[in-house]
Design an enzyme around this catalytic site. Structure first.
Site: not given
Length: 284
Positions: A226-229
């Site tokens: 999950d991108l940047d999470e």
């Protein structure tokens, strides 16, 4: 730096955990130089980190692990013990921006970071001369829409070939494929500006300037699919005002980014970070 063993534990919370670990160390004359504990009451989970003088223990890590395993089973522990004399092997990944890579190389060169930077991988060739000056291998692996799968297969082979402990995305402007995120779970550290999700996409500082923001910052986190999470390791902010230009904000943002990334990496290589669900406990 004093030679220590770092014992890091997370487990279901209950009475007697600290006493059991302390009694184990006392049995073998273990000298604790640093002890950190945290109980997450809502989750019912307990976290601890001990540093022990290596010279006070009458055996090495293999014997330590064997002797401690019954306690780990009894308390259903997720745990590891690391040797401070064996620095973690780090691969840096970057694109064209140099501030994070330059800062980490300086900290490594000046022995502020007890680690081995074994290689730098980049999708551009711009920073080669700077890395070459430090006598560190530089691998240029271009990534395009047509070559993406082959490029990341090559990157994965390089990372494995260097027996890498941790990968640092030091402003690497490509998204890692899910397969690599899964393969290196908990071992990839990234940095991004803290405008997200407000100012996503290109030129975030320009977007922030046009909105008149008063705080800018950066977030260091583990990479997940999950991108940047992913779980957050470190964050910081700096105040700006109406008199700051876009150039001022970019400069101040870069300062925050490199400092936060360095602190996050230091916490990781010193075994101060414990990940639980999508959060972290970071012992100072």
């Amino acid at each position: 730096m004093e030679h220590t063993y770092r014992l890091v534990i997370s487990c279901p919370d209950r009475v007697g955990i600290v006493a059991k670990v302390s009694n184990f160390l006392t049995t073998y004359n273990g000298w604790i130089t640093e002890a950190s504990h945290h109980s997450d009451s809502p989750a019912g989970w307990f976290f601890m980190r001990h540093e022990i003088k290596a010279s006070s223990i009458p055996f090495g890590l293999d014997q330590f692990r064997a002797a401690f395993e019954p306690i780990a089973r009894e308390f259903d522990m997720s745990w590891h013990v690391a040797d401070s004399a064996k620095p973690k092997r780090v691969v840096l990944m970057c694109s064209k921006e140099s501030h994070c890579v330059a800062d980490l190389l300086h900290r490594w060169h000046s022995k502020e970071l007890n680690t081995e930077i074994v290689a730098v991988i980049s999708n551009h060739d711009d920073l080669r001369r700077m890395v070459d000056w430090h006598h560190i291998p530089y691998h240029h692996v271009p990534v395009s829409k047509d070559t993406r799968e082959a490029a990341f297969a090559e990157i994965g082979a390089l990372i494995d070939g260097y027996d890498t402990d941790v990968i640092v995305l030091a402003r690497y402007m490509q998204i890692l494929p899910p397969e690599l995120c899964e393969r290196y779970s908990g071992r990839v550290i990234n940095i991004h500006h803290s405008f997200l999700p407000s100012f996503a996409g290109a030129r975030p500082y320009h977007q922030a300037y046009s909105r008149g923001v008063k705080l800018i910052g950066a977030t260091c986190h583990y990479v997940t699919q999950d991108l940047d999470e992913g779980p957050i390791i470190e964050q910081d902010v700096i105040r700006v005002n109406h008199s700051d230009s876009i150039e001022d904000m970019v400069r101040l943002g870069k300062d925050v980014e490199k400092n936060v990334l360095a602190r996050g990496l230091r916490a990781h290589i010193e075994d101060r970070v414990i990940t639980y669900e999508n959060k972290t406990v970071v012992f100072g």
